[in-house]
Design a protein around this motif. Structure first.
Motif, PDB file in Angstrom:
ATOM      1  N   GLY A  69      84.603 -21.117 -51.611  1.00  0.00           N
ATOM      2  CA  GLY A  69      83.572 -20.578 -51.333  1.00  0.00           C
ATOM      3  C   GLY A  69      83.893 -19.682 -50.065  1.00  0.00           C
ATOM      4  N   LYS A  70      82.689 -19.162 -49.386  1.00  0.00           N
ATOM      5  CA  LYS A  70      82.954 -18.887 -47.946  1.00  0.00           C
ATOM      6  C   LYS A  70      81.465 -18.693 -47.448  1.00  0.00           C
ATOM      7  N   ALA A  71      81.531 -18.475 -46.086  1.00  0.00           N
ATOM      8  CA  ALA A  71      80.237 -18.307 -45.196  1.00  0.00           C
ATOM      9  C   ALA A  71      80.176 -16.969 -45.006  1.00  0.00           C
ATOM     10  N   GLU A  72      78.854 -16.415 -45.358  1.00  0.00           N
ATOM     11  CA  GLU A  72      78.663 -14.963 -45.123  1.00  0.00           C
ATOM     12  C   GLU A  72      77.361 -14.746 -43.978  1.00  0.00           C
ATOM     13  N   PRO A 117      90.059 -21.342 -45.365  1.00  0.00           N
ATOM     14  CA  PRO A 117      90.698 -22.229 -46.028  1.00  0.00           C
ATOM     15  C   PRO A 117      89.860 -23.689 -46.010  1.00  0.00           C
ATOM     16  N   GLU A 118      88.989 -23.627 -45.214  1.00  0.00           N
ATOM     17  CA  GLU A 118      88.097 -24.790 -45.175  1.00  0.00           C
ATOM     18  C   GLU A 118      87.151 -24.973 -46.220  1.00  0.00           C
ATOM     19  N   TYR A 119      86.939 -23.719 -46.964  1.00  0.00           N
ATOM     20  CA  TYR A 119      85.906 -23.693 -47.747  1.00  0.00           C
ATOM     21  C   TYR A 119      86.682 -23.633 -49.432  1.00  0.00           C
ATOM     22  N   PHE A 120      87.750 -23.961 -49.402  1.00  0.00           N
ATOM     23  CA  PHE A 120      88.869 -24.240 -50.719  1.00  0.00           C
ATOM     24  C   PHE A 120      88.918 -25.750 -50.579  1.00  0.00           C
ATOM     25  N   ILE A 121      88.401 -26.577 -51.803  1.00  0.00           N
ATOM     26  CA  ILE A 121      88.492 -27.747 -51.641  1.00  0.00           C
ATOM     27  C   ILE A 121      89.267 -28.286 -53.150  1.00  0.00           C
ATOM     28  N   VAL A 122      90.024 -29.060 -53.099  1.00  0.00           N
ATOM     29  CA  VAL A 122      90.694 -29.415 -54.258  1.00  0.00           C
ATOM     30  C   VAL A 122      90.726 -30.718 -54.619  1.00  0.00           C
ATOM     31  N   ALA A 123      90.250 -31.320 -55.803  1.00  0.00           N
ATOM     32  CA  ALA A 123      90.185 -32.712 -56.216  1.00  0.00           C
ATOM     33  C   ALA A 123      91.330 -33.195 -56.937  1.00  0.00           C
ATOM     34  N   GLU A 124      91.829 -34.100 -56.089  1.00  0.00           N
ATOM     35  CA  GLU A 124      93.273 -34.726 -56.900  1.00  0.00           C
ATOM     36  C   GLU A 124      93.250 -36.135 -57.501  1.00  0.00           C
ATOM     37  N   ALA A 125      93.579 -36.411 -58.569  1.00  0.00           N
ATOM     38  CA  ALA A 125      93.394 -37.799 -59.014  1.00  0.00           C
ATOM     39  C   ALA A 125      94.425 -38.693 -58.193  1.00  0.00           C
ATOM     40  N   PRO A 126      94.269 -39.882 -58.184  1.00  0.00           N
ATOM     41  CA  PRO A 126      95.520 -40.726 -57.673  1.00  0.00           C
ATOM     42  C   PRO A 126      96.713 -40.449 -58.203  1.00  0.00           C
ATOM     43  N   GLY A 127      96.833 -40.319 -59.596  1.00  0.00           N
ATOM     44  CA  GLY A 127      98.163 -40.031 -60.148  1.00  0.00           C
ATOM     45  C   GLY A 127      98.633 -38.838 -59.991  1.00  0.00           C
TER      46      GLY A 127
END
Length: 143
Positions: A51-54, A32-42
């Motif tokens: 991604g993942k660490a391997e 979960p720490e490698y799944f990043i979502v960017a959301e606009a103010p609206g």
């Protein structure tokens, strides 16, 4: 700007699914720490990276893996993909140690290892608190 609270419908309307929903959920469940979502103010979904660490810290074979990176067409050419990559890289660099068999598995599968992820505080100017250990530890070895 960055959030993980996104609905499946919002995601599928904005982005073409390169993989099936189970694949995305597997990544979200395991890394979960490698799944990043960017959301606009609206509330509009701008982009995401997963991604993942391997590898193995013990064998000094450690690397980050980018599985998917996508930016919605109306938010391209703003440097968002570069920022998402930078964030993933920063997260990937923060593994302090591997804890062997930390998570109990079910259905007779082997227990899963965990990553002790750390970020040095500003007073740790030499970053000594995040120097990776050369060997994994067991849950009972944790202070």
């Amino acid at each position: 700007m960055f959030s993980c609270s996104i609905s499946e419908a919002q995601f599928s309307l904005t982005f073409h699914f390169q993989y099936g929903i189970p694949f995305y959920l597997q990544y979200l469940a395991h890394w979960p720490e490698y799944f990043i979502v960017a959301e606009a103010p609206g509330g509009e979904l701008m982009g995401y990276i997963m991604g993942k660490a391997e590898g193995s810290v013990a064998r000094e074979e450690w690397h980050g893996h980018v599985t998917a990176l996508s930016v919605a067409p109306e938010f391209r050419r703003l440097g968002l993909a570069a920022k998402l990559m930078e964030m993933l890289e920063e997260i990937s660099e923060s593994v302090y140690r591997t804890v062997i068999e930390y998570y109990s598995a079910s259905n007779g599968e082997p227990d899963e290892d965990a990553y002790d992820m750390r970020k040095a505080l500003s007073r740790d100017t030499e970053k000594k608190s995040i120097i990776p250990l050369p060997h994994p530890v067991r849950p009972e070895d944790i202070e």
